[in-house]
Design a protein around this motif. Structure first.
Motif, mmCIF file in Angstrom:
data_model
loop_
_atom_site.group_PDB
_atom_site.id
_atom_site.type_symbol
_atom_site.label_atom_id
_atom_site.label_comp_id
_atom_site.label_asym_id
_atom_site.label_seq_id
_atom_site.Cartn_x
_atom_site.Cartn_y
_atom_site.Cartn_z
ATOM 1 N N TYR A 145 0.819 -1.212 0.000
ATOM 2 C CA TYR A 145 0.000 0.000 0.000
ATOM 3 C C TYR A 145 0.857 1.268 0.000
ATOM 4 C CZ TYR A 145 -4.242 -2.719 0.554
ATOM 5 O OH TYR A 145 -5.283 -3.583 0.341
ATOM 6 N N GLN A 148 1.674 1.695 -3.542
ATOM 7 C CA GLN A 148 0.477 2.113 -4.262
ATOM 8 C C GLN A 148 0.177 3.595 -4.012
ATOM 9 O OE1 GLN A 148 -3.690 0.817 -3.115
ATOM 10 N NE2 GLN A 148 -3.420 -0.429 -4.953
ATOM 11 N N SER A 151 2.598 5.867 -5.776
ATOM 12 C CA SER A 151 2.269 5.975 -7.198
ATOM 13 C C SER A 151 1.074 6.897 -7.421
ATOM 14 C CB SER A 151 1.966 4.584 -7.764
ATOM 15 O OG SER A 151 1.548 4.657 -9.107
ATOM 16 N N ALA A 229 -6.933 2.866 0.245
ATOM 17 C CA ALA A 229 -5.701 2.126 0.542
ATOM 18 C C ALA A 229 -5.331 2.271 2.007
ATOM 19 C CB ALA A 229 -4.569 2.629 -0.356
#
Length: 240
Positions: A145, A148, A151, A229
């Protein structure tokens, strides 16, 4: 959470978090020599290569242990101490198996060549070893996470830059439109061409404004993904 007692003392612990599979099983798995060994098996949503990388990072960052590769899908740390599990030096294997929805990682603990912690021998040590697997699950998903979210924030930064560029273009166009309007009102030479230019600039501003709205919508969607997330990560951290 449900616990099922079945053949070979199999225990399945399952949790479904926002569609995310979290499961740990007590069941045999084959090592690199195709020998069946009692294992703690965790089921993760990510592919095998990613799980191998998080296992290596988990051992490096938490224990300062370097991982060895025994075969394509079996990695291990050899003759190391895990004081929270046992006073013995052990080989700790991780056996990775690709699944339709992710990867199964079987954790095995061996104080000797053909001696393993399990449901019969070294049961107390085997039971304690489950906590290491849980810690790996926490580490794995935090790494996932965090990657993620990093990003997603990078994408937001790019969209914010696009908005800033469009706003700068719009401001430049507005200045040109204002200057042209002054010349038009003064009946300057080429007033008709200036009117045409202003029409083009105004159309461009409309297009730029439409793009800005689209970028802002995308940012809102990405921020929602970041919130999701973070929420999923909190729930994973509560898993034990």
């Amino acid at each position: 959470m449900k616990i099922f007692s079945a053949f070979l003392f199999s225990i399945l612990i399952y949790s479904n978090i926002n569609g995310q599979q979290l499961a740990i099983e007590n069941k045999p798995a084959l090592n690199e020599e195709s020998k069946s060994v009692d294992s703690w098996v965790v089921h993760l949503d990510q592919d095998m290569s990613y799980c191998i990388s998080t296992y290596s990072e988990f051992m490096r960052k938490n224990f300062d242990y370097r991982v060895s590769r025994r075969s394509k899908n079996v990695h291990s740390v050899d003759k190391k101490m895990f004081s929270e599990i046992s006073s013995l030096r052990i080989d700790q294997r991780a056996v990775f198996t690709q699944e339709s929805k992710g990867t199964a990682v079987a954790f095995q603990f061996s104080p000797g060549y053909d001696i393993h912690f399990g449901n019969t021998m070294y049961k107390e040590e085997f039971d304690r070893a489950r906590s290491l697997v849980v810690n790996y699950v926490h580490f794995h998903y935090k790494m996932f996470y965090d990657d993620q979210i990093k990003s997603l924030r990078s994408k937001i930064k790019g969209l914010e830059k696009n908005i800033s560029n469009n706003q700068s273009k719009t401001e430049k166009n507005n200045k040109a439109i204002s200057l042209n309007a002054e010349d038009i009102s003064n009946n300057a030479v080429g007033a008709d061409k200036l009117r045409e230019k202003n029409e083009k600039l105004e159309k461009e501003n409309v297009s730029l404004a439409t793009e800005i709205d689209k970028f802002r919508t995308q940012i809102t969607q990405l921020e929602t993904e970041i919130d999701n997330a973070n929420q999923s990560l909190k729930l994973v951290e509560a898993f034990n």
